[in-house]
Design an enzyme around this catalytic site. Structure first.
Site, short mmCIF file in Angstrom:
data_model
loop_
_atom_site.label_atom_id
_atom_site.label_comp_id
_atom_site.label_asym_id
_atom_site.label_seq_id
_atom_site.Cartn_x
_atom_site.Cartn_y
_atom_site.Cartn_z
N ARG A 296 111.63 37.88 8.16
CA ARG A 296 110.22 37.52 7.98
C ARG A 296 109.69 36.72 9.16
O ARG A 296 108.49 36.75 9.45
CB ARG A 296 110.04 36.77 6.66
CG ARG A 296 110.73 35.43 6.58
CD ARG A 296 110.97 34.97 5.14
NE ARG A 296 112.03 35.73 4.50
CZ ARG A 296 112.39 35.55 3.23
NH1 ARG A 296 111.80 34.63 2.49
NH2 ARG A 296 113.35 36.28 2.70
N LYS B 227 126.66 34.44 7.28
CA LYS B 227 126.94 35.26 6.11
C LYS B 227 128.45 35.26 5.81
O LYS B 227 129.26 35.00 6.71
CB LYS B 227 126.51 36.71 6.35
CG LYS B 227 125.02 36.93 6.42
CD LYS B 227 124.72 38.39 6.71
CE LYS B 227 123.22 38.65 6.77
NZ LYS B 227 122.56 38.55 5.46
#
Length: 501
Positions: free
Chosen positions: A354, A280
């Site tokens: 996920r 990130k």
């Protein structure tokens, strides 16, 4: 903080402070009128001089009002009477509590719960007042060397209801509100804790600590060794780059009969998300400690459930993990075999939540659940779609989605349903595996839900994306504790307590 309800006349209250409302423009509420009459027009004279207009959130603290038994009277601006809605009501309560806490009033009797709020009853007004009070006074000072707390903080507040007939509803509202507020505080505390302290093992410890206080709770955990035996290769891949072991904590609340199918809550617990190899940007990366907001909210909700001892079986799963870059970290291009046997091509290691949740959702099949709700700070796309105000709800079962949205409305913890149509499934197709872990920029929240839906065929399921609501960023960053109120309301409803007299 101590809360209670009673039904009494304002002139008979002997307290550190009485709180009454004033509508705009300079119009006394019925309770304020009673005080004005007893004080021989003292309050109305002040208003005529222009000391208070009655605009929302205006405060005027009066000392030694003539003929009034209480030491202080706090006049609170409530805006225009016909425009008082739930949002404004909560804002008024919040400003009132902060004012009381700063004035040295260690106790108060509050008559604002008698205000008319559109489509809301006494139970709602008292419960929201309890929850808002706790939220307004919350601070995270555990790691400060100087705490800086108020010298004479507010310790006791009594909420007045119009008639004695409404006392049972008010008392129930205090019980529910205090339990939910406790759950919200639990969620906030664990989410605000820095990632060098809050790791997957810490989540387990917090669950065990709550269980020591409540006989209905039993705790078990699944570590990496057992995950490997179960074939949870997707979950394990995400945590491979971290020195902190991935641990899935399971909280069992056994409030129903032994044969009753449980409701299962699954919380994404990424105690820190660096993005992994798909690192990130550095700006704001500290806030990625909040990527366990789903697990925090499940932990908080289970605390509320235990306090209320709801007469149903509920299981809370905290899917603890940490996503870090390392020589052993998983990579874009890897293909993972999930616990379900389905394969996933990793296109972005920052779409890791996920990959953890899919194995957790397969794991909970063993409980033969009646319903499963997963909660996750899953996609930045959800923040773009709904901002910071509403959590997203996606579901494979319409009645369940409606239940959650109804609980959202009842608790004033806003949520909005998004579609889960088959057309979106095409975006996560892969030429090399059964699916890819991302589906591109369009409809990112929905395609994430589509991914999870492939692992939830055996039960009624809903997914909540709380990426926009779990915390507030920036200079005044902090966890919100959402959606503990909504989840708690959903479970209270399932337990049949929302209609209790």
């Amino acid at each position: 903080m101590e809360f209670s309800v009673k039904s009494g006349s304002p002139e008979k209250q002997r307290s550190a402070c009485i709180v009454v409302g004033v509508f705009e423009p300079r119009r006394l509420t019925s309770v304020a009128e009673q005080l004005d009459e007893i004080s021989e027009g003292y309050i109305s004279n002040l208003l005529r001089r222009g000391d208070l207009e009655g605009k929302p959130g205006q405060m005027l603290l009066l000392h030694h009002v003539p003929n009034i038994l209480s030491e202080r009277v706090l006049l609170v601006g409530c805006g225009k009477e016909r425009e008082l809605d739930e949002r404004q009501y909560k804002q008024i309560i919040s400003k009132t509590i902060k004012t009381l806490n700063e004035t040295g009033s260690m106790e108060a009797v509050c008559f604002l719960t008698e205000l008319h709020v559109k489509s809301r009853d006494t139970y709602w007004k008292v419960r929201q007042a309890v929850e808002t009070t706790n939220d307004s006074l919350y601070s995270f000072l555990q790691l400060k060397s100087k705490k800086g707390e108020a010298r004479r903080p507010l310790r006791k507040i009594v909420f007045n209801v119009p008639t004695r007939r409404e006392l049972p509803a008010g008392e129930r509202a205090v019980e529910h509100g205090l339990a939910i507020a406790t759950g919200v505080k639990t969620a906030k505390d664990v989410a605000n804790m820095p990632p060098n302290i809050c790791n997957p093992a810490y989540l387990l410890e917090q669950a065990q600590e709550i269980a020591t206080e409540h006989d209905s709770l039993q705790i078990e955990s699944v570590g990496e060794e057992q995950m490997a035996e179960l074939g949870m290769q997707s979950y394990l891949a995400v945590g491979r780059g971290s020195v902190n072991e991935s641990i899935m904590t399971i909280m069992h609340h056994k409030g129903g009969t032994s044969g009753q199918a449980p409701i299962v809550l699954v919380g994404k617990g990424l105690t820190f998300d660096s993005g992994g190899i798909s690192l990130k940007p550095g700006d704001g990366m500290d806030e990625m400690k909040y990527d366990m907001g789903g697990a925090a909210s499940v932990l908080g909700t289970m605390h509320t459930v235990a306090m209320l001892n709801l007469p149903i079986n509920i299981i809370g799963v905290l899917a603890g993990c940490e996503n870090m870059p390392d020589a052993n970290a998983y990579r874009p291009g890897d293909i993972l075999t999930t616990m379900s046997g389905q394969t996933v091509e990793v296109l972005n290691t920052d779409a890791e939540g996920r990959l953890v949740l899919c194995d957790a959702l397969t794991y909970v099949e063993r409980f033969e659940p009646e319903t499963v709700v997963d909660v996750a700070t899953l996609t930045g796309a959800c923040v773009i779609a709904l901002g910071k105000h509403a959590s997203a709800v996606l579901s494979n079962h319409n009645p369940l989605a409606h239940e959650l949205l109804n609980a959202s409305e009842q608790s004033s913890d806003k949520a909005w349903r998004m579609p889960l149509w088959d057309e979106y499934q095409e975006q996560i197709e892969s030429p090399f595996a059964d699916m890819a872990n991302i589906g591109g920029r369009p409809a990112g929240t929905i395609t994430a839900g589509c991914f999870l839906s492939r692992f939830t065929k055996k039960y009624n399921w809903a997914h909540m994306d709380i990426a926009g609501t779990a915390w507030v960023g920036g200079k005044n960053k902090g966890a919100t504790g959402r959606p503990v109120p909504m989840l708690s309301q959903f479970l209270i409803n399932r337990a049949g307590l929302e209609t209790e007299d």
